[in-house]
Design an enzyme around this catalytic site. Sequence first.
Site, mmCIF file in Angstrom:
data_model
loop_
_atom_site.group_PDB
_atom_site.id
_atom_site.type_symbol
_atom_site.label_atom_id
_atom_site.label_comp_id
_atom_site.label_asym_id
_atom_site.label_seq_id
_atom_site.Cartn_x
_atom_site.Cartn_y
_atom_site.Cartn_z
ATOM 1 N N LYS A 1 7.489 8.681 17.915
ATOM 2 C CA LYS A 1 8.609 7.733 17.896
ATOM 3 C C LYS A 1 8.960 7.362 19.378
ATOM 4 O O LYS A 1 9.057 6.245 19.807
ATOM 5 C CB LYS A 1 9.650 8.199 17.214
ATOM 6 C CG LYS A 1 9.682 8.451 15.793
ATOM 7 C CD LYS A 1 10.813 9.040 15.023
ATOM 8 C CE LYS A 1 10.650 9.194 13.521
ATOM 9 N NZ LYS A 1 11.662 9.957 12.856
ATOM 10 N N ALA B 1 14.925 -15.851 4.824
ATOM 11 C CA ALA B 1 13.376 -16.269 5.241
ATOM 12 C C ALA B 1 13.070 -17.849 5.121
ATOM 13 O O ALA B 1 12.262 -18.135 5.668
ATOM 14 C CB ALA B 1 12.757 -15.417 4.414
ATOM 15 N N LEU C 1 3.543 3.334 -3.153
ATOM 16 C CA LEU C 1 4.574 3.126 -3.872
ATOM 17 C C LEU C 1 5.382 4.483 -4.142
ATOM 18 O O LEU C 1 5.836 4.537 -5.244
ATOM 19 C CB LEU C 1 4.041 2.447 -5.326
ATOM 20 C CG LEU C 1 5.071 1.664 -6.062
ATOM 21 C CD1 LEU C 1 5.494 0.370 -5.282
ATOM 22 C CD2 LEU C 1 4.262 0.976 -7.203
ATOM 23 N N ARG D 1 -1.362 6.280 -5.815
ATOM 24 C CA ARG D 1 -2.282 6.869 -6.264
ATOM 25 C C ARG D 1 -2.152 7.099 -7.834
ATOM 26 O O ARG D 1 -3.395 7.361 -8.253
ATOM 27 C CB ARG D 1 -2.072 8.371 -5.735
ATOM 28 C CG ARG D 1 -2.248 8.527 -4.171
ATOM 29 C CD ARG D 1 -2.057 10.047 -3.777
ATOM 30 N NE ARG D 1 -2.196 9.987 -2.191
ATOM 31 C CZ ARG D 1 -1.292 10.236 -1.374
ATOM 32 N NH1 ARG D 1 0.252 9.683 -1.916
ATOM 33 N NH2 ARG D 1 -1.393 10.161 -0.145
ATOM 34 N N ARG E 1 0.545 5.539 -13.420
ATOM 35 C CA ARG E 1 1.369 6.202 -14.239
ATOM 36 C C ARG E 1 2.748 6.710 -13.722
ATOM 37 O O ARG E 1 3.705 6.830 -14.465
ATOM 38 C CB ARG E 1 0.707 7.234 -15.232
ATOM 39 C CG ARG E 1 -0.534 6.176 -16.023
ATOM 40 C CD ARG E 1 -1.394 7.605 -16.662
ATOM 41 N NE ARG E 1 -1.979 8.443 -15.695
ATOM 42 C CZ ARG E 1 -2.553 9.272 -16.006
ATOM 43 N NH1 ARG E 1 -2.881 9.520 -17.330
ATOM 44 N NH2 ARG E 1 -3.239 10.120 -15.025
ATOM 45 N N LEU F 1 0.809 -1.326 -0.023
ATOM 46 C CA LEU F 1 0.115 0.248 -0.094
ATOM 47 C C LEU F 1 0.832 1.424 0.120
ATOM 48 O O LEU F 1 1.531 1.618 1.019
ATOM 49 C CB LEU F 1 -1.038 -0.225 1.153
ATOM 50 C CG LEU F 1 -1.761 -1.227 1.204
ATOM 51 C CD1 LEU F 1 -2.598 -1.088 2.483
ATOM 52 C CD2 LEU F 1 -2.653 -1.389 0.390
ATOM 53 N N VAL G 1 9.544 5.136 -0.081
ATOM 54 C CA VAL G 1 9.856 3.926 0.919
ATOM 55 C C VAL G 1 9.388 2.631 -0.047
ATOM 56 O O VAL G 1 9.796 1.607 -0.047
ATOM 57 C CB VAL G 1 9.197 4.254 2.181
ATOM 58 C CG1 VAL G 1 9.730 2.650 2.910
ATOM 59 C CG2 VAL G 1 9.930 5.129 2.927
ATOM 60 N N GLY H 1 8.789 2.227 -3.154
ATOM 61 C CA GLY H 1 9.701 1.987 -4.233
ATOM 62 C C GLY H 1 10.990 1.318 -3.773
ATOM 63 O O GLY H 1 11.642 0.346 -4.470
ATOM 64 N N LYS I 1 4.478 5.712 11.944
ATOM 65 C CA LYS I 1 4.927 5.806 13.412
ATOM 66 C C LYS I 1 3.734 6.564 14.103
ATOM 67 O O LYS I 1 3.234 6.258 15.196
ATOM 68 C CB LYS I 1 6.109 6.828 13.818
ATOM 69 C CG LYS I 1 6.198 8.239 13.113
ATOM 70 C CD LYS I 1 6.971 8.273 11.942
ATOM 71 C CE LYS I 1 7.079 9.435 11.370
ATOM 72 N NZ LYS I 1 7.683 9.576 10.058
#
Length: 436
Positions: free
Chosen positions: A205, A33, A11, A45, A48, A9, A14, A16, A105
């Site tokens: 934080k 893993a 792009l 959003r 493109r 959720l 962070v 990307g 945060k």
Amino acid sequence: MEPVKVGLLGLGTVGGGTVNVLSGNAEEITRRAGRGIQVYCAATRDSRKARSCDTEGIWLTTNPHEVVADPQIEIIVELIGGTDLARTLVLKAIAEGKHVVTANKALIALYGNEIFEAAQKAGVMVAFEAAVGGGIPIIKALREGLAGNHIEWLAGIINGTSNFILTEMRDKGCDFAEALVDAQHRGYAEANPTFDIEGIDAAHKLTILASIAFGIPLQFEQVYTEGIGAITREDIDYAGQLGYRIKHLGIARRLAEGVELRVHPTLIPYRRLIANVEGVMNAILVKGDAVGSTLYYGPGAGADPTASAVVADLVDVVRALTSDPENRVPHLAFQPDALVDLPILSMEEVKTAYYLRMRAMDEPGVLAEVTRVFGDQSISIEAILQKEPAAGENHVPIIMLTQPVLERNMNEAIRRIEALESIAGPVTRIRLETLC
């Protein structure tokens, strides 16, 4: 085994970076893993404009609810920011039985208690290493590495924008407004920098760190918060002459009477390691009874450092997919039924030393008036620095360092000093911590 399918959720920077780290280090991540991790779909959003990463093979949508509802997705990574939509999507993902990784945060500080309770009931994990300190693994250190310690206190430079501004003011001799504009030009500060310079981001934080350190519920509304806008070049110069540097710290301390939660500018002895953390870097100092003092340092923001923390959380979740929910590391380090409601001290109940700067008439007896006020409030003076008046001025700057005193006593002393006819303007005060 089939790769674990992840729904992203957001792009942006962070998001990307997360895609890039997962693809660039795919073999290493799979080895760690035990299974591959595949970004199956992502909400953005505007699909493109999703050019911060290679999206080939990723289903893109502008509707984040579609990502959460997809039955093939096992882990939702929330990177959209804000709280309203993010809270709705995270709770919906938990209700769907999906694990969640987030860098948000504000979401955790404000709604973490609700989110963790829902996750506990659903038997899923919510991981949030990237919410504090960017690429610094401070959540894991507190929750796991220091699990054998009684944490006494922690103090951190946890907002890179404020730290950059204070560093520029000291290194270049510029004032606050100039340093802020420079931070905005470099992309370190937003067009509206309120959350950073007023300490709100750091308070989010600190709320998270204190909860994990002390085993208390998340209580953002209890954090005393003060920004850096009132700090002047003169304050930074005078602090240096006295052997200190000014840093914007988040401080949490556990005492017999309760817990201190505070964010404010702080004088620190210049020889302390944390006093030498410069620019946009972050650092958190943690004092445990068994280990002593430990320092965690690194980049507090940025695409790759934050993505590093997001991917580390993904690896942890994938490793735990087959484990019994009751045997997983608790969200806030302590078992949910073992959190305690320790009292949070008001700022007036906090005891610290102080740096004070005032402008006084250049005439006999003024200093005696000020020290008399301090004596009435049981305040001891540690050091005094008095400068010559500038040409044509009849007021002189007086700088004082005090020994530790209750904030309520200092508040009353400042009120009385500002009422003296010999004092011009408000008294500047900055709290002082030796951090040892």
